[in-house]
Design a protein around this motif. Structure first.
Motif, PDB file in Angstrom:
ATOM      1  N   HIS A 125    -112.768  37.711  -2.748  1.00 27.96           N
ATOM      2  CA  HIS A 125    -113.825  38.632  -2.310  1.00 27.96           C
ATOM      3  C   HIS A 125    -114.687  39.072  -3.488  1.00 27.96           C
ATOM      4  O   HIS A 125    -114.170  39.216  -4.604  1.00 27.96           O
ATOM      5  CB  HIS A 125    -113.221  39.909  -1.705  1.00 27.96           C
TER       6      HIS A 125
ATOM      7  N   ASP B  87    -115.837  41.561  -5.880  1.00 29.32           N
ATOM      8  CA  ASP B  87    -115.115  42.629  -6.614  1.00 29.32           C
ATOM      9  C   ASP B  87    -113.725  42.187  -7.070  1.00 29.32           C
ATOM     10  O   ASP B  87    -113.164  42.787  -7.983  1.00 29.32           O
ATOM     11  CB  ASP B  87    -115.085  44.005  -5.906  1.00 29.32           C
ATOM     12  N   ASP B  88    -113.167  41.105  -6.475  1.00 25.92           N
ATOM     13  CA  ASP B  88    -111.881  40.586  -6.975  1.00 25.92           C
ATOM     14  C   ASP B  88    -111.987  40.118  -8.423  1.00 25.92           C
ATOM     15  O   ASP B  88    -110.989  40.095  -9.140  1.00 25.92           O
ATOM     16  CB  ASP B  88    -111.418  39.367  -6.155  1.00 25.92           C
TER      17      ASP B  88
ATOM     18  N   HIS C  55    -106.588  36.718  -0.940  1.00 27.51           N
ATOM     19  CA  HIS C  55    -106.316  36.548  -2.375  1.00 27.51           C
ATOM     20  C   HIS C  55    -105.364  35.365  -2.564  1.00 27.51           C
ATOM     21  O   HIS C  55    -105.579  34.494  -3.412  1.00 27.51           O
ATOM     22  CB  HIS C  55    -105.683  37.811  -2.966  1.00 27.51           C
TER      23      HIS C  55
HETATM   24 ZN   LIG Z   1    -110.078  41.219  -2.504  1.00 24.97          ZN
END
Ligand SMILES: [Zn+2]
Length: 459
Positions: A42, A44-45, A163
């Motif tokens: 995602h 921001d990961d 993730h």
């Molecule tokens: Zn994430």
């Protein structure tokens, strides 16, 4: 009219080029060559690795980033946009966040943001094959020396299925991109001018793959890979690496506007104090998945890496031998990961034993099982579960019959109580034991550690 002119200009240039027989043949586009390819799920990961990436960039490394999704299931603290509209915004936020570090080679696989802890659901929802084809293409395009990604496994933590899926895909792409028989149209040279189907890439074997875990407990990852301080001062930005990471993260306003507003009212010392308490200034730790160039487990990421390409290598592995007796084992992602580690030569990857999961208090726990009957006769199996006081077995206990030479799925469903102390956010993990018996003898015991939380992604 304008496009007609452009077309005729291109035609003239092409004709001129064709008339010069000394023109060198085109080679791979150097602007896209990366030293590190970060693969996450995602927008921001990337914050999980940006403190290290800022250091690598200072050392002259080139970095490219692939996101599995546009994060369309996230919240929005800025506006009313949701779902795909939010994904369109978050793509820009991710590009701007990485842009603060100077990273501009950024791609999105187009997977759907899947709110679950089950990697198999994420892979299905991302259209696993199509996502893998695109990621193999991007590995061949960016030719990374090192792949960095989430650790594929199930843990007590946020343990987002997306993730995990990014880590599964990155591992698969690491192992496949060097094989010219995998997605061969990518590595076929176009036959005709402006050939629109064959891609003209080269197979590429990356040298190392490192993981970072999405787990709460860090102890099982210590000593499994290199560690980097994030408190050192960056040569280029003149700020600590953790701070470069934080200042990049601030661009994810849909996810963190209230947090960013809070930061904007604080001085640097107060920010450092708050971020230190939140773990942002802790050492950055990676887990070595595998290296094709040797080196030590805890040595630097670029240890033993030279500029030369290395040949494709596939290590032989053998599937686990099929049993001859009736058996019951944990299925679902746990079983998948046991097979995955074996298939990809990752038996060294840390994973909790017994397996574990964190679930929302008051929800239900489904324990997926395989019941295998390789014998020559139909067999009756009795399933039961030992659960902590206050937990109830809602479904799946009792007798079932498995025909000869068949493997069937079964499941035990357990209703989970609310938190004993509603003021707490979680309780200590408890153990659930599933027992399988046939003709009075045990044919399998499955254990699972389960932590109840106030909030958690669904199983
Ligand atoms: Zn994430």
């Amino acid at each position: 009219m304008r496009s007609l002119l452009v077309c005729s200009l291109l035609f003239t240039l092409a004709t001129l080029a064709g008339s010069q027989d000394t023109k060198p043949l085109p080679t791979a586009d150097a602007r896209y060559k990366a030293d590190i390819l970060l693969v996450v799920a995602h927008p921001d990961d990337e914050g999980a690795a940006t403190a290290y990436l800022a250091r690598a960039l200072d050392e002259g490394k080139h970095v490219a980033v692939v996101f599995g999704t546009r994060g369309s299931s996230g919240g929005n603290e800025v506006g009313s946009e949701q779902a795909s509209a939010l994904g369109a915004i978050r793509e820009i936020e991710a590009r701007r966040a990485l842009g603060t570090l100077g990273i501009t080679n950024v791609w999105f696989l187009g997977g759907k943001d899947t709110a679950s802890q089950d990697v198999l659901q994420s892979l299905a929802n991302w259209e696993h094959g199509a996502a893998l084809e695109q990621l193999v293409r991007l590995v061949r395009l960016t030719r990374p020396e090192v792949v960095l990604t989430f650790l594929p496994g199930t843990f007590i933590g946020e343990d987002h299925g997306d993730h995990q899926a990014s880590g599964v895909l990155a591992t698969e792409a690491f192992d496949l991109a060097g094989d010219p028989t995998v997605f061969p149209s990518q590595v076929a040279a176009p036959l005709r001018r402006l050939e629109p189907y064959l891609e003209g890439l080269q197979p590429w074997q990356a040298k190392k793959i490192y993981y970072f875990p999405d787990a709460d407990r860090e102890d099982i990852f210590k000593g499994k890979g290199p560690e980097y301080s994030v408190k050192e001062i960056s040569k280029s930005s003149k700020k600590a690496y953790w701070r470069a990471s934080l200042d990049s993260f601030r661009l994810h306003e849909t996810q963190a506007k209230s947090f960013v507003d809070q930061l904007n009212k604080m001085d640097d010392a107060a920010i450092e104090k708050m971020m230190a308490a939140d773990g942002w200034t802790d050492v950055q730790r990676f887990v070595l998945g595998k290296s094709q160039v040797g080196g030590s487990v805890t040595g630097p990421v670029f240890e033993n890496i030279t500029a030369d390409a290395i040949p494709f290598r596939r290590d032989a592995f053998s599937a686990q031998a099929a049993g001859t007796e009736l058996s019951v084992e944990l299925a679902g992602p746990w079983n998948f990961y046991a097979e995955f580690r074996r298939a990809h030569g990752l038996e060294n990857l840390p994973h909790p034993e017994p397996p574990e999961v964190a679930l929302q208090a008051g929800s239900s726990l489904v324990i997926p099982l395989w019941v295998r009957n390789p014998t020559g006769a139909s067999r009756e199996v009795t399933l039961s579960a030992d659960v902590p006081a206050g937990w109830t077995v809602a479904n799946g206990a009792g007798k079932l019959v498995v025909a000869s030479k068949q493997t069937v799925p079964a499941r035990i469903e357990i209703n989970l109580p609310g938190l004993a102390d509603p003021k707490k956010t979680k309780e200590d993990a408890r153990e659930v034991t599933v027992r399988a018996e046939s003709k009075g003898a045990s044919v399998g015991v499955v254990k699972l550690r389960v932590e109840l939380r106030k909030r958690s992604l669904p199983e």
